[in-house]
Design an enzyme around this catalytic site. Structure first.
Site, PDB file in Angstrom:
ATOM      1  N   ASP A   9      55.765  -1.929  55.871  1.00 50.44           N
ATOM      2  CA  ASP A   9      57.051  -2.587  56.327  1.00 50.44           C
ATOM      3  C   ASP A   9      57.395  -2.518  57.613  1.00 50.44           C
ATOM      4  O   ASP A   9      57.586  -1.378  58.204  1.00 50.44           O
ATOM      5  CB  ASP A   9      58.048  -2.160  55.190  1.00 50.44           C
ATOM      6  CG  ASP A   9      59.346  -2.776  55.526  1.00 50.44           C
ATOM      7  OD1 ASP A   9      59.326  -3.988  55.046  1.00 50.44           O
ATOM      8  OD2 ASP A   9      60.253  -2.250  55.659  1.00 50.44           O
TER       9      ASP A   9
ATOM     10  N   GLU B 198      53.684  -5.530  58.596  1.00 50.76           N
ATOM     11  CA  GLU B 198      54.684  -6.668  58.944  1.00 50.76           C
ATOM     12  C   GLU B 198      55.177  -6.316  60.110  1.00 50.76           C
ATOM     13  O   GLU B 198      55.659  -5.025  60.542  1.00 50.76           O
ATOM     14  CB  GLU B 198      55.806  -6.691  57.917  1.00 50.76           C
ATOM     15  CG  GLU B 198      57.060  -7.594  58.231  1.00 50.76           C
ATOM     16  CD  GLU B 198      58.316  -7.263  57.563  1.00 50.76           C
ATOM     17  OE1 GLU B 198      59.006  -8.045  57.381  1.00 50.76           O
ATOM     18  OE2 GLU B 198      58.362  -6.018  57.258  1.00 50.76           O
TER      19      GLU B 198
END
Length: 580
Positions: A251, A284
């Protein structure tokens, strides 16, 4: 280097290790036994051996006063503020020998374990997903968070799978069952911050953070320190080796200011995985650091592609969509031809973003029409089924599932779900008030919520109803949508996936404000051509012969000189004949 946490040495004892550089003393208190002082070293570690067995509960006591859970706890049966539990998943009897699947076969469905009813609830979905043509499920973060409901990004104990989802053994069983259905399991991991409730690291390990660097969540994690790097690398290895997960989605790594940590993590993972086993690492990364995709990472979520498609489908240009409001069709063409849209160009804030990506293969990019962020970060959590005409979404779905990039779906997409997916938490008291008001304040600059009274209609993240109304309901769906996904994924399996290795983009040509043609050369020499029109009027485009057509999303018959309104035509063309 110590291993963070408690590790069984045999059936009756375990080694405990805590990095607590600010502490003067640390003891481990195993249930119904006298406390045992842990011995310090010069690097801030406290460690020692204590009698215990799998299932025993324990906590650490700092300086004889502060009682805390193990920051590397493997399970928190009573939540973030309760004792940690010694876990031994090494004893799980795996049923399915499994080496994973190569990355080019990936068709990923992102799911929220809590909304589907815990690990057992997800397991019940596996046969249906495998039959549909999904090859991997991606679990939103599992690390223990406060309360019973959360997206997972407020986790504070990243080694402890969330207690309300099931036991560690039940997580093993879910992974095992997925493998039995030929499905890979990815876990979304959060290495850029800790949640606000239940994290005590600041009190005994303040060097874990650096106050001179701030992120949206507070002081940045200090990845210059080997103990900190090791904490997260050991966590990555836990998911991949102990739980036999097939990959990680990291993330928001743009909030990690030491790219060399990411490279080290990938190297350590690749070294730890047994030969022949496929393990996927996906990023990401708002910074579009293409270089990382050549240093151990398989792919990156392509927000650029999503954002251009969203503007084309909905006409929305507020917030970060402002970067895509001028000629989004050109940006989509660049995405299909070169990967990223932003490869060093200035964004709406005037700051350069991204690195050149045209040399990377299409499989280095994960494309999606929706994910948890893109739905849930909307004030009312609407899906595209509520935001654009169904024929336009049908055409975009054709592009998503038949283009050579790796497709990512969000749970419910495959049924045409119209159910919202909202932002939800389970905070209490002042923190709950702050989160609710902060959430509503985020939308103050949006035209629809400029009036404070309008913002009162934004659901309270902490209300149980907000969570309950986010469950995908089988009733609120578009008829025939499941059949569309089944058809497209079958075409992908038979005609696209076998020939993805060695494929490369041949560029994209824009025809009008919402129409383009993109081409790729597949590994077998054939050309994959996708003609897309997201406008409500036909466009003049010379289409390939009908005999080469794999898919046509439109219901209308049209001449081969025109691309119908809201349509996607996918063709497979043999290698051009060479002329003498």
């Amino acid at each position: 280097m110590h291993r963070h946490g408690a590790h069984l040495l045999d059936a009756t004892s375990a080694r405990f290790a805590l990095w607590a550089p600010d502490a003067r003393s640390v003891s481990v208190e195993v249930e119904q036994q006298p406390a045992i002082e842990l011995l310090p070293d010069d690097e801030g570690w406290y460690s020692g051996v204590a009698p215990c067995q799998a299932g025993d509960r324990y906590h650490y006591r700092i300086d004889g006063e502060l009682q805390v859970a193990d920051p590397a706890s493997r399970y928190q049966p009573d939540g973030v503020h309760g004792p940690s539990q010694v876990v031994d998943v090494a004893g799980y009897a795996w049923q399915h020998p499994w080496q994973g699947r190569p990355w080019h076969e990936a068709v990923i469905q992102e799911v929220h374990v809590g909304l589907l009813g815990g690990y057992a609830g997800v397991a019940r979905q596996l046969p249906r997903l495998a039959e549909l043509g999904i090859s991997a499920i991606e679990l939103m973060p599992l690390g223990q968070f406060p309360g019973e409901r959360n997206w997972g990004y407020d986790g504070v104990l990243p080694y402890a799978p969330q207690n309300t989802y099931g036991s560690p053994e039940q997580l093993c069983a879910l992974v095992d069952q997925a493998h039995g259905h030929g499905l890979m399991v990815l876990v979304d991991v959060v290495y850029n911050h800790f949640g606000p409730d239940g994290n005590y690291l600041h009190q005994y390990a303040s060097p874990f953070f650096r106050e001179d660097r701030q992120t949206p969540w507070g002081a940045a994690i200090d990845f210059r320190r080997p103990q900190v790097r090791e904490y997260f690398i050991q966590n990555a290895l836990m998911w991949l080796c102990d739980y036999r997960c097939d990959g990680l989605r990291l993330d928001a790594v743009h909030a990690i200011d030491q790219p060399d940590f990411l490279i080290e993590l990938a190297q350590r993972v690749r070294a730890a995985v047994e030969p022949g086993r496929h393990v996927w690492l996906v990023l990401e990364n708002e910074h579009n650091q293409a270089g990382l995709l050549e240093q151990g990472y398989d792919a990156q979520w392509n927000d650029d592609g999503h954002n251009a498609l969203h503007v084309l489908l909905t006409g929305e240009t507020e917030g970060y969509y402002a970067d895509y409001q001028h000629r989004p069709i050109d940006q989509l063409a660049r995405c299909l031809g070169e990967g990223f849209v932003f490869q060093g160009q200035a964004n709406r804030h005037g700051k350069p973003r991204g690195e050149p990506s045209g040399h990377l293969p299409p499989s280095a990019f994960v494309l999606f029409l929706q994910n948890h962020d893109q739905i849930g970060n909307r004030a009312l959590g609407e899906r595209l089924t509520r935001l654009c005409p169904a024929p336009a979404l049908r055409a975009a779905t054709g592009l998503l599932l038949l283009a050579p990039m790796v497709p990512l779906l969000f749970m419910g997409d495959e049924a045409g779900s119209c159910q919202p997916f909202l932002f939800f938490t389970d905070f209490h008291d002042a923190l709950a008030d702050a989160v609710r008001e902060g959430r509503r304040g985020e939308f103050a600059h949006f035209a629809a919520f400029a009036d404070p009274k309008q913002r009162e209609h934004i659901p309270d993240p902490n209300a149980e109803q907000t969570f309950a109304s986010s469950r995908p309901q089988n009733k609120a769906v578009i008829a025939g949508w499941h059949g569309l996904y089944q058809q497209l994924l079958d075409l992908r399996r038979r005609h696209i996936i076998p020939h993805l290795p060695g494929s490369r983009a041949l560029g994209a040509e824009v025809h009008a404000d919402k129409a383009l043609t993109a081409r790729w050369q597949l590994g077998n020499g054939n050309t994959l051509r996708i003609d897309l029109n997201l406008a409500d009027t036909p466009q003049a485009v010379e289409l390939p012969a009908p005999s080469t057509r794999l898919f046509d999303s439109s219901d209308t018959r049209h001449p081969d000189t025109h691309l119908a309104a809201y349509s996607c035509v996918v063709s497979l063309l043999p290698p051009a004949q060479e002329h003498p």
